[in-house]
Design an enzyme around this catalytic site. Structure first.
Site, PDB file in Angstrom:
ATOM      1  N   HIS A  72       0.846  -1.203   0.000  1.00 22.16           N
ATOM      2  CA  HIS A  72       0.000   0.000   0.000  1.00 22.16           C
ATOM      3  C   HIS A  72       0.877   1.246   0.000  1.00 22.16           C
ATOM      4  CE1 HIS A  72      -4.174  -1.567   1.300  1.00 22.16           C
ATOM      5  NE2 HIS A  72      -3.549  -2.462   0.578  1.00 22.16           N
ATOM      6  N   PRO A 293      -4.515   0.831  18.705  1.00 23.65           N
ATOM      7  CA  PRO A 293      -4.218   0.336  17.353  1.00 23.65           C
ATOM      8  C   PRO A 293      -4.306   1.376  16.240  1.00 23.65           C
ATOM      9  CG  PRO A 293      -6.343  -0.505  18.131  1.00 23.65           C
ATOM     10  CD  PRO A 293      -5.723   0.211  19.271  1.00 23.65           C
ATOM     11  N   TYR A 385       3.995   6.691   9.954  1.00 22.81           N
ATOM     12  CA  TYR A 385       3.140   5.563   9.572  1.00 22.81           C
ATOM     13  C   TYR A 385       3.955   4.459   8.884  1.00 22.81           C
ATOM     14  CZ  TYR A 385      -1.181   3.170   8.303  1.00 22.81           C
ATOM     15  OH  TYR A 385      -2.204   2.242   8.195  1.00 22.81           O
TER      16      TYR A 385
HETATM   17  P1  RFL Z   1       1.075 -11.410  21.868  1.00 23.57           P
HETATM   18  O1  RFL Z   1       0.647 -11.522  20.437  1.00 23.57           O
HETATM   19  O2  RFL Z   1       0.065 -10.999  22.869  1.00 23.57           O
HETATM   20  O3  RFL Z   1       1.659 -12.844  22.268  1.00 23.57           O
HETATM   21  C1  RFL Z   1       1.968 -13.182  23.611  1.00 23.57           C
HETATM   22  C2  RFL Z   1       1.902 -14.684  23.745  1.00 23.57           C
HETATM   23  O4  RFL Z   1       2.286 -15.053  25.076  1.00 23.57           O
HETATM   24  C3  RFL Z   1       1.387 -16.030  25.572  1.00 23.57           C
HETATM   25  N1  RFL Z   1       1.402 -15.978  27.039  1.00 23.57           N
HETATM   26  C4  RFL Z   1       2.009 -16.880  27.825  1.00 23.57           C
HETATM   27  N2  RFL Z   1       2.714 -17.975  27.543  1.00 23.57           N
HETATM   28  C5  RFL Z   1       3.205 -18.691  28.601  1.00 23.57           C
HETATM   29  N3  RFL Z   1       3.016 -18.350  29.900  1.00 23.57           N
HETATM   30  C6  RFL Z   1       2.320 -17.251  30.225  1.00 23.57           C
HETATM   31  N4  RFL Z   1       2.120 -16.886  31.492  1.00 23.57           N
HETATM   32  C7  RFL Z   1       1.787 -16.453  29.168  1.00 23.57           C
HETATM   33  N5  RFL Z   1       1.054 -15.314  29.127  1.00 23.57           N
HETATM   34  C8  RFL Z   1       0.815 -15.046  27.834  1.00 23.57           C
HETATM   35  C9  RFL Z   1       0.052 -15.656  24.949  1.00 23.57           C
HETATM   36  O5  RFL Z   1      -0.845 -16.754  24.911  1.00 23.57           O
HETATM   37  C10 RFL Z   1       0.487 -15.208  23.556  1.00 23.57           C
HETATM   38  O6  RFL Z   1       0.490 -16.273  22.624  1.00 23.57           O
HETATM   39  O7  RFL Z   1       2.321 -10.427  22.027  1.00 23.57           O
HETATM   40  P2  RFL Z   1       3.539 -10.110  21.008  1.00 23.57           P
HETATM   41  O8  RFL Z   1       4.110 -11.383  20.451  1.00 23.57           O
HETATM   42  O9  RFL Z   1       4.424  -9.170  21.697  1.00 23.57           O
HETATM   43  O10 RFL Z   1       2.845  -9.392  19.758  1.00 23.57           O
HETATM   44  C11 RFL Z   1       2.277  -8.114  19.861  1.00 23.57           C
HETATM   45  C12 RFL Z   1       1.097  -7.966  18.885  1.00 23.57           C
HETATM   46  O11 RFL Z   1       0.226  -9.059  19.061  1.00 23.57           O
HETATM   47  C13 RFL Z   1       0.333  -6.649  19.089  1.00 23.57           C
HETATM   48  O12 RFL Z   1       1.217  -5.587  19.379  1.00 23.57           O
HETATM   49  C14 RFL Z   1      -0.478  -6.244  17.838  1.00 23.57           C
HETATM   50  O13 RFL Z   1      -1.472  -7.175  17.566  1.00 23.57           O
HETATM   51  C15 RFL Z   1      -1.128  -4.859  18.014  1.00 23.57           C
HETATM   52  N6  RFL Z   1      -1.996  -4.469  16.890  1.00 23.57           N
HETATM   53  C16 RFL Z   1      -1.479  -3.960  15.723  1.00 23.57           C
HETATM   54  N7  RFL Z   1      -0.134  -3.830  15.571  1.00 23.57           N
HETATM   55  C17 RFL Z   1       0.405  -3.386  14.386  1.00 23.57           C
HETATM   56  O14 RFL Z   1       1.623  -3.268  14.290  1.00 23.57           O
HETATM   57  N8  RFL Z   1      -0.393  -3.068  13.285  1.00 23.57           N
HETATM   58  C18 RFL Z   1      -1.747  -3.173  13.346  1.00 23.57           C
HETATM   59  O15 RFL Z   1      -2.403  -2.941  12.334  1.00 23.57           O
HETATM   60  C19 RFL Z   1      -2.344  -3.600  14.612  1.00 23.57           C
HETATM   61  N9  RFL Z   1      -3.659  -3.733  14.724  1.00 23.57           N
HETATM   62  C20 RFL Z   1      -3.389  -4.613  16.996  1.00 23.57           C
HETATM   63  C21 RFL Z   1      -4.207  -4.222  15.893  1.00 23.57           C
HETATM   64  C22 RFL Z   1      -3.987  -5.131  18.137  1.00 23.57           C
HETATM   65  C23 RFL Z   1      -5.354  -5.237  18.228  1.00 23.57           C
HETATM   66  N10 RFL Z   1      -5.900  -5.760  19.420  1.00 23.57           N
HETATM   67  C24 RFL Z   1      -6.808  -6.837  19.453  1.00 23.57           C
HETATM   68  C25 RFL Z   1      -5.325  -5.375  20.680  1.00 23.57           C
HETATM   69  C26 RFL Z   1      -5.579  -4.335  15.955  1.00 23.57           C
HETATM   70  C27 RFL Z   1      -6.163  -4.804  17.130  1.00 23.57           C
HETATM   71  C28 RFL Z   1      -7.667  -4.856  17.166  1.00 23.57           C
HETATM   72  C1  PHB Z   2      -6.109  -4.002  10.745  1.00 19.91           C
HETATM   73  O1  PHB Z   2      -6.420  -4.828  11.612  1.00 19.91           O
HETATM   74  O2  PHB Z   2      -6.226  -4.252   9.527  1.00 19.91           O
HETATM   75  C2  PHB Z   2      -5.651  -2.661  11.156  1.00 19.91           C
HETATM   76  C3  PHB Z   2      -5.692  -2.294  12.500  1.00 19.91           C
HETATM   77  C4  PHB Z   2      -5.250  -1.040  12.884  1.00 19.91           C
HETATM   78  C5  PHB Z   2      -4.791  -0.146  11.913  1.00 19.91           C
HETATM   79  C6  PHB Z   2      -4.731  -0.505  10.598  1.00 19.91           C
HETATM   80  C7  PHB Z   2      -5.159  -1.768  10.202  1.00 19.91           C
HETATM   81  O3  PHB Z   2      -4.392   1.099  12.280  1.00 19.91           O
END
Ligand code: RFL
Ligand code: PHB
Length: 390
Positions: A72, A293, A385
């Site tokens: 993109h 997010p 971004y």
């Molecule tokens: P995770 O993915 O939470 O993984 C942590 C893992 O640790 C396990 N765990 C344990 N294991 C053993 N013993 C324990 N006591 C434990 N406690 C926990 C868990 O089960 C899990 O498998 O962390 P990690 O790897 O640091 O990754 C971070 C990302 O997941 C997170 O920052 C992103 O998803 C945030 N995020 C976005 N980030 C972006 O860069 N671009 C995006 O577009 C974006 N969109 C988003 C998002 C997060 C969202 N939510 C749901 C918060 C959109 C959303 C809606």
């Molecule tokens: C996505 O889940 O596609 C997503 C989430 C947060 C953003 C952009 C894309 O800011």
């Protein structure tokens, strides 16, 4: 059992670190409390910065992303019912982002780990960190009713916001910084054609909305909701009606709707824990910091932590130097706070705050107008971004 690096959590951070270290001949074990399917079932991020893309290639887990990821070179912001394009590529002198779901990134990393015979223990219960101030910290856990102990040189906590590793840090040295926003995001995934080729961020009087995607046939949409919203009350039809109501007529009329294949609510929070290393324990990714997010930064900040962690550990095991380890927290936090600032700024720019005053509204409107008119402001947005350098 003994390994060089014990990793807690098999999310993207833990898997990426394990893969990068193993490729350099460093032994790791990953302990994950959930099943692999559970980890893959969490629908989260969608936008990858080039730095993360490069790191996935370095980890030999980038092949499918290169084929299926969508490049993109811009996105749109809608306010006052009008669409405005942010030309990422033009404004940054050539930089772009890749749209490729976190689920796919995780799956590719799991497959790459399996192909190399990487050790991942799923359903590891009650993981504990012992002796983190000694030269031989330990991880203990239970699996299928049996207790296990792993002695490590270093332990990296990649266990997300609710994990055990940050809580194990001595509380008198840990400082936490937090802002909780008075709303959440209700997200839906559907097997429908995205409403536009590019992402659309919407500031509307009914609240924020985001039109995103996972592929040319799969869409991801979000709407701002109350932080204590009841998911049960949101039928698919209600979601689509509310999303349509937040889009200008010409965009709403093109929205393809269909049954949701996933629907969830995420709270919005900014959070940083400092320092990110104490003794032989390092924190990485969501274990140490959370961003709302809106700026698409969470996963990308996790990737930059892993870049610093992998290099610091390599330096230690290959050259016996502790410089990278000593600078780990400082290097990560410099980039993290800029990501925190950007995510906070995007959130305040685009959401409706329940407690906003008429003054706050006017300031937000002025900020959006200024963004529309000023190349300098657009440039600042674009360079954040696409991702600041590691
Ligand atoms: P995770 O993915 O939470 O993984 C942590 C893992 O640790 C396990 N765990 C344990 N294991 C053993 N013993 C324990 N006591 C434990 N406690 C926990 C868990 O089960 C899990 O498998 O962390 P990690 O790897 O640091 O990754 C971070 C990302 O997941 C997170 O920052 C992103 O998803 C945030 N995020 C976005 N980030 C972006 O860069 N671009 C995006 O577009 C974006 N969109 C988003 C998002 C997060 C969202 N939510 C749901 C918060 C959109 C959303 C809606
Ligand atoms: C996505 O889940 O596609 C997503 C989430 C947060 C953003 C952009 C894309 O800011």
């Amino acid at each position: 059992m003994r390994v060089q690096v014990g990793i807690i959590g098999a999310g993207p951070s833990g898997l990426l670190l394990s893969q990068l270290l193993h490729l350099q001949g460093i032994e790791t074990i990953v302990l994950e409390r959930r099943t692999g399917d559970y980890v893959l079932g969490r629908i989260r991020a969608g936008v990858l910065e080039q730095g993360m893309v490069d790191l996935l290639h370095e980890a030999k887990a980038g092949e499918r992303m290169a084929k299926e990821g969508l490049i993109h070179d811009g996105f749109e912001i809608i306010f006052n019912g009008k669409r405005h394009r942010i030309d990422l590529k033009g404004l940054t002198g050539g930089d772009v982002v890749t749209v490729y779901g976190q689920t796919e990134v995780t799956k590719d990393l799991m497959d790459a780990r399996a192909a190399m015979g990487g050790q991942i223990v799923y359903e590891a219960e009650n993981v504990q960190i012992l002796d983190l101030e000694s030269d031989a910290p330990k991880l203990t856990y239970q699996k299928d009713g049996t207790s296990h102990e792993v002695t490590c040189d270093y332990i990296v906590g990649c266990d997300g916001y609710h994990g055990v590793s940050r809580k194990t840090m001595p509380q008198d040295i840990l400082r936490e910084f937090e802002r909780v926003y008075p709303f959440g995001w209700l997200g839906i995934l559907s097997e429908t054609k995205p409403v536009s080729d590019e992402l659309i961020y919407v500031n509307d009087k009914r609240g924020f909305a985001l039109c995103s995607m996972r592929s040319e046939t799969r869409s991801r949409y979000y709407i701002q909701c109350a932080f204590d919203e009841d998911l049960e009350e949101w039928t698919d039809d209600r979601f689509w009606d509310e999303l349509r109501a937040r889009l200008p007529e010409e965009t709403a009329s093109q929205l393809e709707t269909g049954p949701s294949i996933e629907k969830s609510i995420a709270p919005l929070r900014s959070f940083v824990a400092e320092p990110m290393r104490h003794g032989r324990l390092m924190l990485a990714g969501d274990a140490a910091h959370i961003v709302p997010p809106t700026g698409a930064k969470g996963l990308n900040l996790a990737a930059s932590d892993i870049y610093y962690a992998a290099n610091a550990l390599l330096e230690y095991f290959k050259e016996g130097s502790e410089d990278g380890l000593n600078n780990y927290s400082h290097n990560c936090l410099r980039r993290i706070w800029k990501g925190e600032r950007f995510s906070w700024w995007m959130t305040t720019l685009l959401h409706r705050f329940p407690d906003e005053s008429p003054f706050d509204r006017r300031i937000q409107a002025a900020e959006l107008e200024y963004l529309k008119e000023s190349q300098a402001t657009q440039k600042a947005l674009a360079e954040n971004y696409v991702g600041l350098p590691f």
